[in-house]
Design an enzyme around this catalytic site. Structure first.
Site, PDB file in Angstrom:
ATOM      1  N   HIS A 107       0.822  -1.222   0.000  1.00  0.00           N
ATOM      2  CA  HIS A 107       0.000   0.000   0.000  1.00  0.00           C
ATOM      3  C   HIS A 107       0.859   1.276   0.000  1.00  0.00           C
ATOM      4  O   HIS A 107       0.385   2.329   0.390  1.00  0.00           O
ATOM      5  CB  HIS A 107      -0.988   0.014   1.180  1.00  0.00           C
ATOM      6  CG  HIS A 107      -2.116  -0.966   1.020  1.00  0.00           C
ATOM      7  ND1 HIS A 107      -3.408  -0.589   0.746  1.00  0.00           N
ATOM      8  CD2 HIS A 107      -2.141  -2.330   1.057  1.00  0.00           C
ATOM      9  CE1 HIS A 107      -4.176  -1.671   0.648  1.00  0.00           C
ATOM     10  NE2 HIS A 107      -3.424  -2.745   0.832  1.00  0.00           N
ATOM     11  N   THR A 108       2.092   1.154  -0.420  1.00  0.00           N
ATOM     12  CA  THR A 108       2.946   2.353  -0.469  1.00  0.00           C
ATOM     13  C   THR A 108       2.696   3.146  -1.753  1.00  0.00           C
ATOM     14  O   THR A 108       2.964   4.342  -1.796  1.00  0.00           O
ATOM     15  CB  THR A 108       4.438   1.968  -0.446  1.00  0.00           C
ATOM     16  OG1 THR A 108       4.672   0.994  -1.463  1.00  0.00           O
ATOM     17  CG2 THR A 108       4.855   1.401   0.891  1.00  0.00           C
ATOM     18  N   ASP A 109       2.183   2.463  -2.803  1.00  0.00           N
ATOM     19  CA  ASP A 109       2.147   3.124  -4.121  1.00  0.00           C
ATOM     20  C   ASP A 109       1.285   4.386  -4.132  1.00  0.00           C
ATOM     21  O   ASP A 109       1.735   5.447  -4.548  1.00  0.00           O
ATOM     22  CB  ASP A 109       1.794   2.144  -5.262  1.00  0.00           C
ATOM     23  CG  ASP A 109       0.512   1.360  -5.101  1.00  0.00           C
ATOM     24  OD1 ASP A 109      -0.180   1.553  -4.074  1.00  0.00           O
ATOM     25  OD2 ASP A 109       0.189   0.566  -6.011  1.00  0.00           O
ATOM     26  N   ALA A 197      -5.889 -14.633  -6.743  1.00  0.00           N
ATOM     27  CA  ALA A 197      -4.681 -15.043  -6.028  1.00  0.00           C
ATOM     28  C   ALA A 197      -3.802 -13.837  -5.710  1.00  0.00           C
ATOM     29  O   ALA A 197      -2.670 -13.990  -5.291  1.00  0.00           O
ATOM     30  CB  ALA A 197      -3.909 -16.054  -6.859  1.00  0.00           C
ATOM     31  N   GLY A 198      -4.331 -12.642  -5.936  1.00  0.00           N
ATOM     32  CA  GLY A 198      -3.530 -11.447  -5.662  1.00  0.00           C
ATOM     33  C   GLY A 198      -2.401 -11.290  -6.658  1.00  0.00           C
ATOM     34  O   GLY A 198      -1.380 -10.661  -6.368  1.00  0.00           O
ATOM     35  N   LEU A 199      -2.558 -11.869  -7.864  1.00  0.00           N
ATOM     36  CA  LEU A 199      -1.501 -11.764  -8.877  1.00  0.00           C
ATOM     37  C   LEU A 199      -1.872 -10.734  -9.952  1.00  0.00           C
ATOM     38  O   LEU A 199      -1.227 -10.645 -10.992  1.00  0.00           O
ATOM     39  CB  LEU A 199      -1.251 -13.131  -9.524  1.00  0.00           C
ATOM     40  CG  LEU A 199      -0.754 -14.205  -8.559  1.00  0.00           C
ATOM     41  CD1 LEU A 199      -0.706 -15.563  -9.231  1.00  0.00           C
ATOM     42  CD2 LEU A 199       0.621 -13.848  -8.013  1.00  0.00           C
ATOM     43  N   GLU A 234      -8.463   1.539 -14.400  1.00  0.00           N
ATOM     44  CA  GLU A 234      -8.770   0.949 -13.083  1.00  0.00           C
ATOM     45  C   GLU A 234      -9.354   2.001 -12.129  1.00  0.00           C
ATOM     46  O   GLU A 234     -10.356   1.759 -11.466  1.00  0.00           O
ATOM     47  CB  GLU A 234      -7.468   0.369 -12.496  1.00  0.00           C
ATOM     48  CG  GLU A 234      -7.649  -0.405 -11.241  1.00  0.00           C
ATOM     49  CD  GLU A 234      -8.075  -1.855 -11.472  1.00  0.00           C
ATOM     50  OE1 GLU A 234      -7.494  -2.521 -12.337  1.00  0.00           O
ATOM     51  OE2 GLU A 234      -9.001  -2.296 -10.764  1.00  0.00           O
ATOM     52  N   ASP A 246       0.556  -2.481  -9.884  1.00  0.00           N
ATOM     53  CA  ASP A 246       0.178  -3.632 -10.721  1.00  0.00           C
ATOM     54  C   ASP A 246       0.451  -3.367 -12.199  1.00  0.00           C
ATOM     55  O   ASP A 246       1.063  -4.186 -12.895  1.00  0.00           O
ATOM     56  CB  ASP A 246      -1.306  -3.972 -10.530  1.00  0.00           C
ATOM     57  CG  ASP A 246      -1.660  -4.186  -9.071  1.00  0.00           C
ATOM     58  OD1 ASP A 246      -0.725  -4.309  -8.260  1.00  0.00           O
ATOM     59  OD2 ASP A 246      -2.855  -4.226  -8.747  1.00  0.00           O
ATOM     60  N   TYR A 295     -10.177  -1.688   0.963  1.00  0.00           N
ATOM     61  CA  TYR A 295      -9.046  -1.065   0.281  1.00  0.00           C
ATOM     62  C   TYR A 295      -9.264   0.457   0.235  1.00  0.00           C
ATOM     63  O   TYR A 295      -8.373   1.244   0.577  1.00  0.00           O
ATOM     64  CB  TYR A 295      -8.900  -1.633  -1.146  1.00  0.00           C
ATOM     65  CG  TYR A 295      -7.682  -1.150  -1.880  1.00  0.00           C
ATOM     66  CD1 TYR A 295      -6.491  -1.881  -1.854  1.00  0.00           C
ATOM     67  CD2 TYR A 295      -7.685   0.059  -2.585  1.00  0.00           C
ATOM     68  CE1 TYR A 295      -5.361  -1.438  -2.510  1.00  0.00           C
ATOM     69  CE2 TYR A 295      -6.565   0.511  -3.245  1.00  0.00           C
ATOM     70  CZ  TYR A 295      -5.406  -0.237  -3.213  1.00  0.00           C
ATOM     71  OH  TYR A 295      -4.285   0.211  -3.869  1.00  0.00           O
TER      72      TYR A 295
END
Ligand code: GLA
Length: 453
Positions: A107-109, A197-199, A234, A246, A295
């Site tokens: 969560h730094t982005d 899967a968080g990918l 997004e 991402d 989020y």
């Protein structure tokens, strides 16, 4: 029991003396790896075949009627077959964009910080052909129905058609960057990325779509612009206030490298991955029902903390300054700020440790990142914590952490080659005993970024 022990036992049962059985088992392991490599099949398929041949041979039967495993059709072959079956022609353009692992920088982005990720060797493939009738026809291997929209129609889709919002968001974003959107086309997407899967399959579909739309209209903006188009889709169309991680990693990935992003530019660069480290993903298939809302809530809390500290983004606060000023913040905002500020420092320390080839320190930083998610950012879950604890207790695992937004999803571990299938299976067994369902295990390699193929 390890694979070697199981094979030794089997060879002994088939009549080999104890010491010969151990040697046979070791040879089988080696041969299975070679065979899988030569034939392009999985090691599991190769091992199954070799064992069948061995058993039949010992029973005095001829192995001739055992069929050797064949490689699954490549993603390109799959795309061509499916495209032809759906639209009756071949795609004029094929693109591919990889999924990503969030390596460190949780969560730094969107706080303007730094983050590292790796593109993986799995991803999303898009095939596209312009058509004459001006219709935009979207098909996905995961949905039976083709979604047909007129070229002017860029309205959000709901229900089973909601997946179209990713390519549609890209079409809506193109004019914002001074680029043209194609009129009528037939579009197919297929994927070998496990979903949930968080990918980041969403960033992969955005980037593969963007490249396909740009290629078919003969427009070639810079890679940064392609990444920003994906992010715009997004944020503004799909509606998730995420940062650049991402899309940036899917766009700038490189085999055997990690992508480093300074999100304030954003500036993208790569850092070589030292030899001897492998990535394992354990996908829990759990997902908090309110994950998008959670989020967005973390995003809000971080922005609020920055505002109260008198800065635009938390990246502007140093760890020392936060220690002095944390008292100005309510408890929740103070915890969120501590996570972000500490995490940015961990990203920098990780780059230094990677450059020094110090994988032990890198692993400790990965696990420290998870602990911070667990206690300060509160985006972990009992399932993810269990996997991290189990993984780091095994020799050969350098470190482990949740990867991606959190609130469910997957854990990533960085391990040396000592950690293998049998260790991973032991972890999965422990997880199943506790939570009643099995996690998916994925041993993954780094790969290249999005491209027209
Ligand atoms: C999701 C978002 C990213 C990033 C991570 C958490 O993957 O899409 O932008 O914020 O969560 O680091």
């Amino acid at each position: 029991m390890s694979e070697l022990e199981q094979l030794t036992e089997l060879c002994a049962k088939l009549g080999a003396e104890r010491s010969a059985a151990a040697t046979m088992a070791a040879q089988l392991q080696k041969r299975a790896t070679q065979f899988a490599h030569e034939r392009g099949v999985t090691r599991e398929e190769a091992m199954r075949y070799l064992l069948e041949v061995l058993v039949k041979g010992r029973q005095g039967e001829s192995p001739d009627n055992i069929t050797a495993p064949r490689p699954a059709p490549s993603m390109r072959e799959k795309l061509l077959t499916r495209f032809n079956a759906t639209f009756g022609c071949s795609p004029a353009v094929i693109t591919r964009a990889p999924g990503r692992i969030e390596f460190i920088g949780n969560h730094t982005d969107y706080n303007g910080g730094t983050v590292m990720g790796a593109a993986i060797d799995r991803g999303v493939w898009v095939g596209l052909t312009p058509n004459e009738n001006g219709e935009r026809r979207f098909c996905s291997e995961q949905h039976a129905d083709v979604v047909t929209l007129s070229a002017g129609e860029v309205t959000q889709q709901t229900g089973a058609a909601a997946w179209v919002n990713y390519p549609l968001g890209v079409l809506a974003a193109l004019p914002e960057f001074g680029l043209r959107a194609p009129a009528g086309f037939d579009f197919l997407v297929i994927s070998d990325l496990p979903t949930g899967a968080g990918l980041s399959s969403s960033a992969a579909i955005e980037l593969a779509s963007a490249l396909a739309f740009l290629e078919t209209t003969d427009q070639h903006p810079s890679r940064e612009i392609v990444v920003k188009i994906g992010l715009h889709a997004e944020n503004d169309f799909v509606g998730l206030p995420c940062g650049i991680l991402d899309q940036g990693v899917s766009g700038f990935g490189q085999e055997d490298h990690l992508v480093f992003i300074d999100c304030r530019g954003p500036k993208f660069s790569t850092v070589p991955m030292p030899a001897g480290a492998e990535f394992w993903i354990f996908n829990t298939h759990t997902r908090h029902a309110l994950v998008d809302g959670l989020y967005a809530a973390r995003h809000r809390e971080c922005m609020e903390a920055a505002r109260m500290l008198g800065v635009k983004q938390l990246v502007e606060i140093s760890p020392a300054q936060l220690e002095t000023d944390a008292g100005k913040l309510p408890l929740v905002e103070a915890r969120r700020a501590r996570h972000i500020v500490g995490e940015i420092a961990r990203v920098d320390a990780t780059v230094a440790a990677l450059q020094a080839g110090n994988l032990k320190t890198v692993g400790e930083l990965l696990t420290a990142s998870h602990r911070s998610s667990q206690t300060l950012f509160e985006n972990s879950t009992p399932e993810l914590d269990f996997l991290v604890d189990a993984l780091i207790s095994i020799p050969g695992v350098y470190g482990a952490r949740l990867t991606g937004g959190g609130f469910g999803g997957a854990v990533m571990a960085m391990a040396d080659p000592q950690f293998g299938e049998s260790e991973a299976t032991t972890i999965a067994k422990g997880y199943t005993e506790k939570f009643g369902s099995a996690p998916d295990i994925l041993r993954t390699q780094t790969g290249d970024g999005a491209a027209v193929v």
